[in-house]
Motif scaffolding. Structure first.
Motif, PDB file in Angstrom:
ATOM      1  N   VAL A 317       0.836  -1.195   0.000  1.00 25.51           N
ATOM      2  CA  VAL A 317       0.000   0.000   0.000  1.00 25.51           C
ATOM      3  C   VAL A 317       0.871   1.246   0.000  1.00 25.51           C
ATOM      4  O   VAL A 317       1.828   1.339   0.782  1.00 25.51           O
ATOM      5  N   THR A 318       0.549   2.184  -0.901  1.00 24.68           N
ATOM      6  CA  THR A 318       1.264   3.450  -0.986  1.00 24.68           C
ATOM      7  C   THR A 318       0.322   4.568  -0.550  1.00 24.68           C
ATOM      8  O   THR A 318      -0.822   4.626  -0.984  1.00 24.68           O
ATOM      9  N   VAL A 319       0.821   5.466   0.301  1.00 25.38           N
ATOM     10  CA  VAL A 319      -0.024   6.528   0.868  1.00 25.38           C
ATOM     11  C   VAL A 319       0.692   7.871   0.799  1.00 25.38           C
ATOM     12  O   VAL A 319       1.882   7.960   1.111  1.00 25.38           O
ATOM     13  N   ALA A 320      -0.033   8.889   0.394  1.00 25.96           N
ATOM     14  CA  ALA A 320       0.416  10.275   0.505  1.00 25.96           C
ATOM     15  C   ALA A 320      -0.682  11.053   1.216  1.00 25.96           C
ATOM     16  O   ALA A 320      -1.850  10.694   1.140  1.00 25.96           O
ATOM     17  N   VAL A 321      -0.303  12.108   1.914  1.00 31.97           N
ATOM     18  CA  VAL A 321      -1.275  12.895   2.669  1.00 31.97           C
ATOM     19  C   VAL A 321      -1.407  14.255   2.005  1.00 31.97           C
ATOM     20  O   VAL A 321      -0.408  14.967   1.811  1.00 31.97           O
ATOM     21  N   GLY A 322      -2.633  14.597   1.612  1.00 28.05           N
ATOM     22  CA  GLY A 322      -2.898  15.856   0.927  1.00 28.05           C
ATOM     23  C   GLY A 322      -3.710  16.803   1.789  1.00 28.05           C
ATOM     24  O   GLY A 322      -4.377  16.414   2.736  1.00 28.05           O
ATOM     25  N   ARG A 323      -3.666  18.093   1.381  1.00 23.71           N
ATOM     26  CA  ARG A 323      -4.404  19.113   2.136  1.00 23.71           C
ATOM     27  C   ARG A 323      -4.946  20.159   1.151  1.00 23.71           C
ATOM     28  O   ARG A 323      -4.275  20.503   0.189  1.00 23.71           O
TER      29      ARG A 323
END
Length: 323
Positions: A317-323
């Protein structure tokens, strides 16, 4: 028979004032089909605030019209159609209707597909029924604005606009939902769908997520938790999970989001290409898609930027956190 499930922890649902999702449903069944009705309650009852079983009689729909978000007719579709046709007035106010056969083979939304019936048909699919959906966005395997509203924990304010915006969805021209924080006054046209948040999430974040096929629920949950550890945010600050349409049927992702009471918004390839992230991605070389985790996090965030670049957990699983 009534089952109250306010504390079930099931997926977040918008208020039923606009009929966009079903929180309170009634199964209408003939006496001889009560065992199947009870089976449905047992199988999917914990996904709703209330699920009642009503014994069929000629005026049962008319008697309870307006008291439920969706009627599940355990009967032939023709019966449900004839008994409710004269009651229909406005799709945004009418309860949805979904019919299912006694063997739980087919679940057929009759009216209110985008307002609860498709949702119920999807839930019945977990019991083996085939959801026979004919609404255009579902038929094209795309996420219409009503479904996006549910994932964003919002509801549609101006229902007539969805004709234009869902056509844009079909043509891959809608793009991500734009955010606007007030106080502000907004002037919009008839082809702009306004979504109102059901609650204030504050300065929340978005979990952009990609994965290998077959990644498990635990792998998704752990990956999200670890990605957030590198930020000043935690799971309570997450507004929703963002991914690509090519990943929107991953069972592990969907069950993990449901476990955490999060909606899932899936972006088309064309949208993700407009929000490509800074980290090189093998998927672009191999299949022509930009890196899903970063692009979907950027597309989904209110400011379209990254809080944390992508990280990979367990080679799954690949995760990035956006805003």
């Amino acid at each position: 028979m009534s089952t109250d499930n306010n504390d079930s922890g099931s997926s977040c649902k918008a208020p039923d004032s606009d009929g966009e999702v079903a929180d309170e449903i009634a199964i209408v069944a003939f006496e001889r089909k009560m065992d199947t009705a009870d089976e449905i309650v047992e199988g999917i009852g914990d996904r709703y605030e209330t699920i009642d079983v009503l014994e069929y009689h000629g005026d049962v729909f008319e008697e309870y019209w307006g008291e439920y978000d969706c009627f599940v007719g355990l009967m032939a579709s023709g019966i449900a159609m004839r008994k409710t046709a004269h009651l229909l007035d406005d799709k945004w106010d009418d309860p949805a209707i979904c019919v299912v056969d006694e063997e739980l083979t087919w679940a057929i939304p009759i009216t209110g597909g985008h307002h609860g019936a498709n949702q119920v048909a999807d839930d019945l699919a977990s019991m083996g029924a085939v959801p026979a959906m004919t609404t255009a966005s579902e038929a094209a395997d795309k996420q219409g604005v009503e479904k996006q509203a549910k994932a964003l924990d919002a509801h549609v304010v101006n229902g007539d606009s969805t004709v234009a915006t869902n056509l844009a969805v079909l043509d891959d021209e809608l793009g991500p939902v734009e955010r606007l924080d007030g106080p502000k006054a907004v002037l919009v046209g008839d082809d702009v769908t306004v979504l109102k948040r059901n609650k204030d999430h504050g300065e929340g974040v978005v979990l952009g997520t990609g994965s290998v096929s077959g990644a498990t629920e635990d792998q998704f949950v752990t990956a999200w938790e670890q990605a957030l550890e590198s930020t000043d945010y935690d799971l309570e600050d997450v507004e929703f999970v963002a991914t690509a349409t090519r990943k929107d049927d991953e069972e592990g992702l969907l069950s993990a989001a449901d476990k955490l009471n999060l909606g899932v918004v899936a972006f088309e390839k064309e949208v993700l290409e407009d929000f490509e992230g800074p980290t090189p991605s093998k998927s672009k070389e191999l299949i022509g898609w930009p890196g899903i985790a970063e692009a979907s996090a950027i597309a989904g965030g209110r400011n379209h930027d990254l809080v944390a670049e992508k990280t990979r957990y367990d080679d799954a699983v690949t995760v990035a956190v956006g805003r």
